[in-house]
Design an enzyme around this catalytic site. Structure first.
Site, mmCIF file in Angstrom:
data_model
loop_
_atom_site.group_PDB
_atom_site.id
_atom_site.type_symbol
_atom_site.label_atom_id
_atom_site.label_comp_id
_atom_site.label_asym_id
_atom_site.label_seq_id
_atom_site.Cartn_x
_atom_site.Cartn_y
_atom_site.Cartn_z
ATOM 1 N N CYS A 114 -2.399 -49.264 55.735
ATOM 2 C CA CYS A 114 -3.176 -49.952 56.775
ATOM 3 C C CYS A 114 -2.469 -49.971 58.128
ATOM 4 C CB CYS A 114 -3.487 -51.374 56.342
ATOM 5 S SG CYS A 114 -4.483 -51.468 54.835
ATOM 6 N N HIS A 250 -5.421 -55.282 62.782
ATOM 7 C CA HIS A 250 -5.957 -54.646 61.582
ATOM 8 C C HIS A 250 -6.996 -55.574 60.990
ATOM 9 C CE1 HIS A 250 -6.479 -52.914 57.727
ATOM 10 N NE2 HIS A 250 -5.687 -53.759 57.086
ATOM 11 N N ASN A 280 -12.354 -53.881 55.268
ATOM 12 C CA ASN A 280 -11.019 -53.337 55.533
ATOM 13 C C ASN A 280 -11.094 -51.818 55.410
ATOM 14 O OD1 ASN A 280 -8.348 -52.503 55.488
ATOM 15 N ND2 ASN A 280 -7.652 -54.141 54.147
#
Length: 323
Positions: A114, A250, A280
């Site tokens: 990520c 993020h 996500n």
């Protein structure tokens, strides 16, 4: 004069298939309310059968090129941040290079889960500052739907597919915080925490594997480490939280985003949030949010933006730039 890596254009691409929270209730012991209350996510996009990460990346790249008014041959390098490349090799980046029709330059992937886009952005900045490239196409692209355990309600409801792209271009600055472009970055990793977020497969096991996560532990590390890395990057740039116009974090979990903003002493009115619509998307989440933030009219020329991310590894970092 000082060389700066300046943002020339952004773009994104999301697959057509939109999967609403309520659809999970057909196969899992969950609900729209359960998912929203724990993550802030309402829906996400899933890639179509036969649609790979490189395809998503190439579509986002074309959108960024259009936004910048550039052609593929104007690009010197392509960096794709991804943990879900279509093949063990070659890299997704070389596949994008071919899809765009580029016959020159160079291309490679970055894998920091990520945090991948932040790591790729810092690397692209270094290439421009060192004279390796004048224009770098930096892409975050993922098809996390291919590594999810659809029986695990703690993980499969959180992730989505998508891609975002940003073009960095060599520019001249004065060496002060008034310059446009990247002003500072901060990168970190700590392999001791591998087991709290990982995929239980890979080349050595000859399996693709599934994503595994200890949610409470990831949450704890995320809030602490994201605030720390943002403060360090701002300090390196000679700036403080009060100088920040936008945080583009993020997009993993709305509770993490809110807690990190609070830890930095910033209100949510200065945070670009897209997690509700995308879930996500790992390395794709920051460039997706940057592109959406620009399209919404939130991010304006001359503003100070901080991007920050944490992912498996653990790997985490941040970049500060003036739009």
């Amino acid at each position: 004069m000082t060389t700066r890596a300046v943002i020339r254009g952004v773009g994104h691409y999301l697959p057509d298939r939109v999967f609403e929270n309520a659809e999970f209730a057909e196969t899992l012991d969950t609900s729209d309310e359960w998912i929203r209350s724990r993550s802030g996510i309402e829906r996400r996009h899933f890639a179509a059968e036969g649609q790979g990460t490189a395809d998503l990346a190439a579509r986002a790249a074309r959108a960024a090129l259009t936004d910048a008014g550039l052609a593929p041959d104007d690009i010197d390098a392509v960096i794709v941040a991804t943990s879900t490349a279509d093949l063990t090799f070659p890299s997704a980046a070389t596949m994008v290079q071919a899809e765009l029709g580029m016959t020159g330059g160079f291309a490679f992937d970055v894998q920091a889960v990520c945090a991948g886009f932040v790591f790729a952005l810092a690397n692209a900045n270094g290439m421009i500052l060192s004279g390796q490239a004048n224009r770098v196409l930096v892409i975050g692209a993922e098809t996390f739907s291919r590594i999810l355990d659809w029986t695990d309600r703690g993980t499969c409801v959180l992730f989505g597919d998508g891609a975002g792209a940003l073009i960095l271009e060599r520019g001249d600055g004065t060496g002060t915080v008034q310059d446009r472009g990247i002003l500072a970055s901060d990168l970190n990793s700590d392999g001791r925490f591998r087991d709290i977020l990982y995929v239980d497969g890979g080349v050595s096991t000859q399996t693709t594997g599934h994503l595994r996560m200890q949610g409470k532990e990831v949450f704890r590390h995320a809030v602490e480490k994201l605030a720390q890395t943002a403060h360090r990057a701002l300090e390196k740039a000679g700036l403080g939280p009060n100088d920040v116009d936008w945080i583009v974090p993020h997009q993993a979990n709305l509770r993490i985003i809110k807690a990190t903003a609070q830890k930095m002493g910033l209100g949510m009115d200065r945070v670009v949030v897209t997690v509700q619509d995308h879930g996500n998307t790992s390395a794709a989440s920051i460039p997706l949010a940057l592109s959406v933030g620009k399209a919404r009219g939130q991010i304006q020329p001359g503003q100070i933006v901080v991007v920050e991310a944490i992912g498996g590894g653990l790997a985490w970092g941040s970049v500060v730039f003036r739009w």
